[in-house]
Write an enzyme that holds these catalytic residues in place. Structure first.
Site, short mmCIF file in Angstrom:
data_model
loop_
_atom_site.label_atom_id
_atom_site.label_comp_id
_atom_site.label_asym_id
_atom_site.label_seq_id
_atom_site.Cartn_x
_atom_site.Cartn_y
_atom_site.Cartn_z
CB CYS A 1 -0.91 0.00 1.22
SG CYS A 1 -1.77 1.57 1.45
CB CYS B 1 -1.86 4.66 4.46
SG CYS B 1 -3.32 4.01 3.65
CB SER B 2 0.87 0.78 6.09
OG SER B 2 1.97 1.65 5.95
CB CYS B 3 -4.24 -0.75 3.03
SG CYS B 3 -4.89 0.92 3.09
#
Lengths: 197, 233
Positions: free
Chosen positions: A100, A103-105
């Protein structure tokens, strides 16, 4: 007294905001306990069970690829940040990797708490452009003829990789295979482990 | 057109290849630290009680100064964004937060009241078990179908105020629609106080079209909302 670390400082800062939010009725200690409890329940084991079953059961493999939500529901693996999951399969010709960039999904309910490197600017920045270089950071050298597909989780869809079944595992049971499916192999920065000899 | 990363803020990292090696750790169980679980719950609590939401929280994180963004950890950014949102909601002020931090620092072992709200715990358990729901099929047809060649529009937003889920690296580039996903809430609309969903398309890009130094075989698959793309004839 030892010098406070950045973590000490952040813990303190978080506690300050927590006190404010408790006072305003926006959070409780019980709610925090529920989150801690949930994170103990999840982990890459759920995803690993899906992969191992796909390796031994052709019908399940098809279901995981075509209707992953139904396939994962059978394993009780829906939930936080995994409302819609798409499973993508590695083959001799294709290697898949998940990121991601914005963000950091991450599919928490299937793979557990994400590792720090997954959330690092280095990984998020580089993997879309130089996935082979990132794989080298993980100690993997990919054949030049293999196509790399990088899946950027820029919407609420979450991706998981079905790694290739390691050689020499024909005689292993589904349960034994589960132990070979690492978290990194389902993100695409690793391969499933070879069985111990 | 050379696509540069970070066009819409420090978070817009896709394609930034100048940051050095990935900080790889050995495979093993990952446990958050206690303060990280606290921050996670603060976010869920604020979202459950309507003070902020996933989209406004992301927008606030995107507004963090690039120097701080790049040197802070994941839940650290979450915490700063929560602070921003609490200030914006009028719950506290920047000075109020620093006073609180000083107060806690002077007595770090002080026990906080536990608070009581069984319904909140229940709501959070439900969210964790079921995930955020928001998908649905509207009574209109998607504008694009698999196989359509599309151009990712150039979208510029002011970090921390505007919001988009279109990564900078695809913008201005051609791709092919591979999959149509059910509509999802559109973040920038929600941030602007509007309820809106849009179809989401998985779009396939040749990595070498995005970056001249990419491997000729490699592909990048990016999920793009309907308003992020247009038909390319």
């Amino acid at each position: 007294m030892s010098t406070p670390t950045r973590t000490d400082y952040l813990a303190l800062r978080a506690k300050a905001i927590e006190s404010l939010m408790i006072e305003k009725g926006l959070v409780t200690e019980d709610a925090i306990d529920a989150v801690v409890e949930y994170q103990k329940e999840i982990g890459p084991l759920r995803g690993a069970r899906g992969v191992a079953r796909a390796w031994v059961d052709e019908d399940y493999r098809k279901l995981l690829l075509e209707d992953p939500m139904t396939a994962l529901d059978e394993l009780g693996a829906g939930g936080f940040a995994s409302q819609r999951v798409v499973a993508v399969e590695n083959t001799e010709a294709v290697h898949n990797m998940v990121v991601c960039t914005l963000c950091s999904c991450y599919p928490w309910s299937i793979l557990g708490v994400p590792p720090a490197w997954y959330k690092s600017p280095e990984y998020r920045g580089r993997v879309v452009r130089d996935p082979r270089g990132v794989l080298r950071d993980f100690g993997l050298e990919l054949d030049d003829g293999v196509e790399v597909r990088v899946w950027d989780s820029s919407s609420e869809v979450r991706y998981m990789v079905i790694p290739r079944r390691p050689r020499g595992t024909e005689s292993l049971s589904e349960e034994e295979l589960v132990g070979l499916v690492t978290r990194d192999s389902m993100i695409g920065t690793g391969l499933a482990q070879e069985p111990a000899r | 057109l050379t696509t540069r990363p970070r066009v819409n803020g420090a978070h817009d990292l896709g394609g930034a290849a100048d940051l050095g090696p990935v900080p790889v750790e050995p495979i093993g169980p990952v446990d958050n630290e206690r303060w990280e679980d606290v921050v996670f719950t603060l976010m869920l609590g604020g979202a459950m009680r309507g003070v902020f939401g996933v989209e406004t929280h992301r927008t606030a994180m995107e507004g963090i100064h690039p120097a701080l963004y790049m040197t802070s950890s994941y839940f650290e950014r979450w915490l700063y964004a929560i602070e921003t949102l609490l200030i914006e909601a009028g719950v506290t002020t920047a000075e109020g937060i620093e006073e609180l931090v000083d107060a806690v620092a002077s007595d770090p072992d002080r026990e906080l009241p536990r608070g009581t709200d069984p319904q909140l715990t229940e709501d959070i358990r439900t969210i964790l078990a079921d995930g955020f729901q928001g998908e649905g099929w509207p009574d209109r047809a998607p504008l694009f179908k698999p196989g359509d060649r599309v151009l990712a529009k150039v979208i510029r937003v002011e970090p921390g105020r505007g919001h988009t889920r279109s990564p900078g690296y695809v913008q201005g580039h051609l791709g092919v629609v591979e999959e149509v996903y059910p509509p999802q809430p559109l973040g920038e609309a929600i941030v602007a106080g509007e309820e809106k969903t849009e179809f989401v398309y998985r779009v396939d890009f040749r990595a070498a079209d995005l970056w001249p130094d990419a491997h000729p075989l490699d592909r990048v698959k990016t999920d793009l909302f309907e308003s992020y793309i247009k038909e390319e004839r």
